[in-house]
Design a protein around this motif. Structure first.
Motif, mmCIF file in Angstrom:
data_model
loop_
_atom_site.group_PDB
_atom_site.id
_atom_site.type_symbol
_atom_site.label_atom_id
_atom_site.label_comp_id
_atom_site.label_asym_id
_atom_site.label_seq_id
_atom_site.Cartn_x
_atom_site.Cartn_y
_atom_site.Cartn_z
ATOM 1 N N LEU A 302 -50.247 -30.836 -20.323
ATOM 2 C CA LEU A 302 -48.798 -30.994 -20.395
ATOM 3 C C LEU A 302 -48.394 -32.345 -20.950
ATOM 4 C CD1 LEU A 302 -47.394 -29.460 -17.071
ATOM 5 C CD2 LEU A 302 -47.493 -28.426 -19.329
ATOM 6 N N LEU A 303 -49.276 -33.340 -20.791
ATOM 7 C CA LEU A 303 -48.964 -34.703 -21.210
ATOM 8 C C LEU A 303 -49.430 -34.993 -22.628
ATOM 9 C CD1 LEU A 303 -49.967 -36.554 -17.908
ATOM 10 C CD2 LEU A 303 -47.782 -35.491 -18.509
ATOM 11 N N THR A 304 -49.963 -33.994 -23.303
ATOM 12 C CA THR A 304 -50.424 -34.177 -24.676
ATOM 13 C C THR A 304 -49.546 -33.347 -25.608
ATOM 14 O OG1 THR A 304 -52.000 -32.329 -24.477
ATOM 15 C CG2 THR A 304 -52.793 -34.523 -23.875
ATOM 16 N N GLY A 305 -49.881 -33.365 -26.878
ATOM 17 C CA GLY A 305 -49.139 -32.577 -27.849
ATOM 18 C C GLY A 305 -48.209 -33.435 -28.673
ATOM 19 N N SER A 306 -47.246 -32.773 -29.312
ATOM 20 C CA SER A 306 -46.360 -33.457 -30.257
ATOM 21 C C SER A 306 -45.014 -33.829 -29.646
ATOM 22 C CB SER A 306 -46.125 -32.556 -31.475
ATOM 23 O OG SER A 306 -45.603 -31.301 -31.074
ATOM 24 N N VAL A 307 -44.821 -33.549 -28.339
ATOM 25 C CA VAL A 307 -43.538 -33.867 -27.703
ATOM 26 C C VAL A 307 -43.728 -34.778 -26.499
ATOM 27 C CG1 VAL A 307 -41.519 -32.932 -26.511
ATOM 28 C CG2 VAL A 307 -42.459 -31.721 -28.469
ATOM 29 N N ALA A 308 -44.524 -34.340 -25.518
ATOM 30 C CA ALA A 308 -44.592 -35.011 -24.214
ATOM 31 C C ALA A 308 -44.936 -36.500 -24.292
ATOM 32 C CB ALA A 308 -45.579 -34.282 -23.300
ATOM 33 N N VAL A 420 -34.431 -33.409 -22.014
ATOM 34 C CA VAL A 420 -34.325 -32.038 -22.497
ATOM 35 C C VAL A 420 -35.494 -31.685 -23.412
ATOM 36 C CG1 VAL A 420 -32.912 -30.434 -23.830
ATOM 37 C CG2 VAL A 420 -31.822 -32.047 -22.258
ATOM 38 N N SER A 421 -35.935 -32.616 -24.246
ATOM 39 C CA SER A 421 -37.076 -32.350 -25.129
ATOM 40 C C SER A 421 -38.333 -32.054 -24.321
ATOM 41 C CB SER A 421 -37.317 -33.541 -26.064
ATOM 42 O OG SER A 421 -36.228 -33.742 -26.931
ATOM 43 N N LEU A 422 -38.548 -32.792 -23.251
ATOM 44 C CA LEU A 422 -39.703 -32.550 -22.387
ATOM 45 C C LEU A 422 -39.622 -31.172 -21.736
ATOM 46 C CD1 LEU A 422 -40.377 -35.908 -20.488
ATOM 47 C CD2 LEU A 422 -42.030 -34.591 -21.796
ATOM 48 N N GLN A 423 -38.490 -30.861 -21.127
ATOM 49 C CA GLN A 423 -38.349 -29.578 -20.448
ATOM 50 C C GLN A 423 -38.412 -28.410 -21.430
ATOM 51 O OE1 GLN A 423 -34.643 -30.103 -18.320
ATOM 52 N NE2 GLN A 423 -35.665 -30.952 -16.522
ATOM 53 N N ASN A 424 -37.941 -28.630 -22.646
ATOM 54 C CA ASN A 424 -37.940 -27.583 -23.667
ATOM 55 C C ASN A 424 -39.325 -27.346 -24.254
ATOM 56 O OD1 ASN A 424 -36.254 -25.785 -25.414
ATOM 57 N ND2 ASN A 424 -37.052 -27.091 -27.037
ATOM 58 N N SER A 425 -40.265 -28.255 -23.987
ATOM 59 C CA SER A 425 -41.595 -28.166 -24.604
ATOM 60 C C SER A 425 -42.600 -27.393 -23.764
ATOM 61 C CB SER A 425 -42.146 -29.576 -24.867
ATOM 62 O OG SER A 425 -42.452 -30.241 -23.647
ATOM 63 N N VAL A 426 -42.218 -26.987 -22.540
ATOM 64 C CA VAL A 426 -43.153 -26.289 -21.655
ATOM 65 C C VAL A 426 -42.560 -24.956 -21.225
ATOM 66 C CG1 VAL A 426 -44.095 -28.472 -20.785
ATOM 67 C CG2 VAL A 426 -42.232 -27.365 -19.546
ATOM 68 N N ALA A 427 -43.416 -24.076 -20.691
ATOM 69 C CA ALA A 427 -42.959 -22.800 -20.148
ATOM 70 C C ALA A 427 -42.123 -23.039 -18.894
ATOM 71 C CB ALA A 427 -44.149 -21.908 -19.831
ATOM 72 N N ARG A 428 -41.234 -22.103 -18.594
ATOM 73 C CA ARG A 428 -40.337 -22.264 -17.453
ATOM 74 C C ARG A 428 -41.062 -22.537 -16.136
ATOM 75 N NH1 ARG A 428 -34.968 -20.379 -17.694
ATOM 76 N NH2 ARG A 428 -34.123 -20.942 -19.725
ATOM 77 N N PRO A 429 -42.193 -21.883 -15.851
ATOM 78 C CA PRO A 429 -42.865 -22.160 -14.568
ATOM 79 C C PRO A 429 -43.497 -23.545 -14.492
ATOM 80 C CG PRO A 429 -43.497 -20.010 -15.429
ATOM 81 C CD PRO A 429 -42.796 -20.726 -16.531
ATOM 82 N N GLN A 430 -43.407 -24.342 -15.565
ATOM 83 C CA GLN A 430 -43.973 -25.690 -15.559
ATOM 84 C C GLN A 430 -42.911 -26.770 -15.702
ATOM 85 O OE1 GLN A 430 -46.727 -24.999 -18.877
ATOM 86 N NE2 GLN A 430 -48.448 -25.111 -17.448
ATOM 87 N N VAL A 431 -41.640 -26.384 -15.701
ATOM 88 C CA VAL A 431 -40.575 -27.367 -15.883
ATOM 89 C C VAL A 431 -40.549 -28.370 -14.736
ATOM 90 C CG1 VAL A 431 -38.070 -27.665 -15.938
ATOM 91 C CG2 VAL A 431 -39.138 -25.912 -17.343
ATOM 92 N N GLY A 432 -40.731 -27.894 -13.504
ATOM 93 C CA GLY A 432 -40.739 -28.802 -12.361
ATOM 94 C C GLY A 432 -41.874 -29.808 -12.444
#
Length: 527
Positions: A302-308, A420-432
């Motif tokens: 979750l902490l990697t990629g092009s957004v987080a 919002v960019s962080l929350q938008n970059s993951v699936a809903r069950p991982q937003v928390g």
């Protein structure tokens, strides 16, 4: 874990509401599972009145945490006199900060496992229990322990509230609501010291804790009746308690290093170096465990990629800059412009108030613009230019406050865009989970920046600097105006560097489409 095959997942996604289907369709197929996906039965849509009621209750809930960050400070001298113990007063603040920072990722992750309703009730219950114990504490050690318990609840409020917002508001609209919550923090930051001083002087210091009871009752009374209407996205799974303990332990030790380093112990003392080694060892152990666990407490992917990584860094730099300046600027105002302690506090209002205006501008832009991150890139670049002006020029007080307000306007644009960019970059069950991680890293960055700015002043002045207002005390060392002005140029330079890093991270961050109403469609609630 059973995975969707591409054919079945495509069919099921079509039965979801449009914004959820759009979000899931953008995710790689390997991250969507039968257990992870939201229920294929669309929840009943919330009316505007229901959304408004939920948001107001969440703002009141967030106000509890915001108020408690500042309301205690002005009552500390009174508390110290009653308990005849001033040497441990700092722990009344530190205990809360340590506990709230450590548990932020815990509450975020658990809200993805057990649901938002359960975790908001637990966090508020801990907060109220801690408040009552603080109010009736018979001595300083009990007060410090009670503040730690209160911090456990307070640390859970912010990530859970932000997660609930993500459940009821689409990503495109969400930036505007983040701006509303920024205003809550501003109001709490301004009212806290005033209310705390009035209670301690005219009533009793315990009132700063008793006031939390009616506020909590009001928040729960508004929120709980509507919680059943909020869409459910959590997924029950086994909790990686070992990973959570390792993460919290490393955070607590690191926060103690930042708290004690340079004050109680020299930075290069054996105690501080041993604590740094312990924090690093715990963090490495956490990473090692997370890589091997089937379902880690905080998935490292979750902490990697092009957004987080870029959003976390930019948001941390923004919050670190404003927190560090808020802590150190009163000393500058008092030493250079000869303001009283209360006047110096009032001089901080432009920094807090105008940053909220910047967040509001960014939020409204996100609701309408396709390329929503541009407003934050422009804002952080503008803040860096204003910081450079603060570094290189000598200004009268009105000029400094004007330039500081311009700096805050640009800085404020980072917060809604990054959240919002962080929350938008993951699936809903991982937003928390990602929201808790964001609050965790932001708290660490804020503590690091406060310690770094203090170290900069220490090096520049060659002496240990007092807290704001303390240099008026008898026997304290007077710092020449020009020396303080020169030293603060390095502080302003450090804030400029932070905003430059934030701008570069936002440029590098991927700009993913936001689900929600069309950019041309007005948002009713926000109007």
């Amino acid at each position: 874990m059973n995975k969707f095959d591409r054919q079945s997942s495509s069919a099921d996604i079509q039965t979801l509401p449009d914004d959820i289907a759009e979000e899931l369709s953008r995710l790689p197929s390997e991250v969507i599972s039968v257990d992870d996906a939201p229920s294929i039965t669309p929840p009943a849509p919330l009316s505007q009145d229901e959304v408004r009621t939920i948001v107001i209750s969440l703002m009141l809930t967030m106000f509890l945490a915001a108020l408690d960050q500042t309301i205690v400070a002005t009552a500390l001298p009174t508390i110290g006199r009653q308990f005849q113990d001033v040497s441990n007063l700092s722990w009344v603040i530190t205990a809360y900060l340590l506990a709230s920072t450590a548990v932020a990722p815990v509450f975020g992750t658990l809200s993805d496992i057990y649901g938002r309703r359960v975790m908001i009730i637990i966090s508020l219950s801990l907060f109220v229990a801690g408040s009552v114990l603080c109010a009736v504490a018979p001595n300083m050690p009990m007060l410090i322990l009670a503040r730690g318990l209160q911090g456990l609840g307070g640390g859970g409020i912010m990530p859970v509230v932000q997660t609930v917002i993500s459940d009821v508001v689409s990503p495109r609209e969400r930036g505007q609501y983040q701006a509303y919550f920024s205003s809550v923090w501003m109001v709490g930051g301004i009212l806290g010291p005033v209310i705390g001083g009035v209670f301690a002087e005219h009533l009793h210091w315990s009132m700063i804790f008793w006031i939390n009871l009616p506020l909590t009752a009001a928040a729960l009374g508004l929120l709980l009746p509507n919680m059943k209407k909020i869409p459910v996205f959590h997924r029950k799974r086994k909790v990686d308690w070992l990973g959570g303990v390792l993460l919290m332990a490393s955070a607590v030790v690191f926060m103690l290093v930042l708290t004690w380093g340079g004050s109680r112990y020299p930075w290069l003392s054996p105690t501080v170096l041993a604590m740094v080694g312990g924090a690093v060892a715990l963090a490495v152990t956490f990473v090692w465990h997370a890589r091997r666990a089937d379902e880690p407490f905080l998935p490292l992917k979750l902490l990697t990629g092009s957004v987080a990584p870029f959003a976390l860094t930019a948001g941390g730099c923004g919050l670190g800059a404003i927190t560090g300046l808020t802590v150190q600027l009163p000393l500058y105002y008092e030493s250079v412009y000869h303001l009283t302690a209360s006047e110096a506090g009032l001089a901080l209002i432009p920094l807090a108030a105008v940053s909220t205006c910047g967040a509001a501008i960014a939020g409204r832009t996100m609701a309408r613009a396709k390329h929503y991150k541009r407003v934050a890139i422009i804002g952080t670049s503008w803040a860096a230019l204003c910081g450079l002006g603060l570094t290189l020029t000598t200004l009268p007080l009105w000029g400094l406050l004007t330039l500081m307000a311009a700096f805050a306007l640009g800085l404020g644009t980072t917060f809604p865009v990054c959240v919002v960019s962080l929350q938008n970059s993951v699936a809903r069950p991982q937003v928390g989970t990602i929201t808790g991680a964001m609050n965790f890293f932001r708290s660490l960055m804020s503590s690091f920046t406060v310690a770094a700015f203090a170290a900069i002043l220490l090096i520049a002045l060659g002496i240990d600097v007092p807290l704001a207002g303390e240099h008026h005390a008898a026997g304290s060392v007077a710092i020449p105006t020009e020396d303080m002005r020169h030293a603060f140029r390095y502080v302003f330079g450090a804030a400029t560097a932070l905003m430059t890093i934030a701008a570069l991270c936002l440029i590098a961050m991927e700009e993913r489409p936001l689900a929600g109403p069309s950019a041309k469609q007005p948002v009713e609630m926000a109007e």
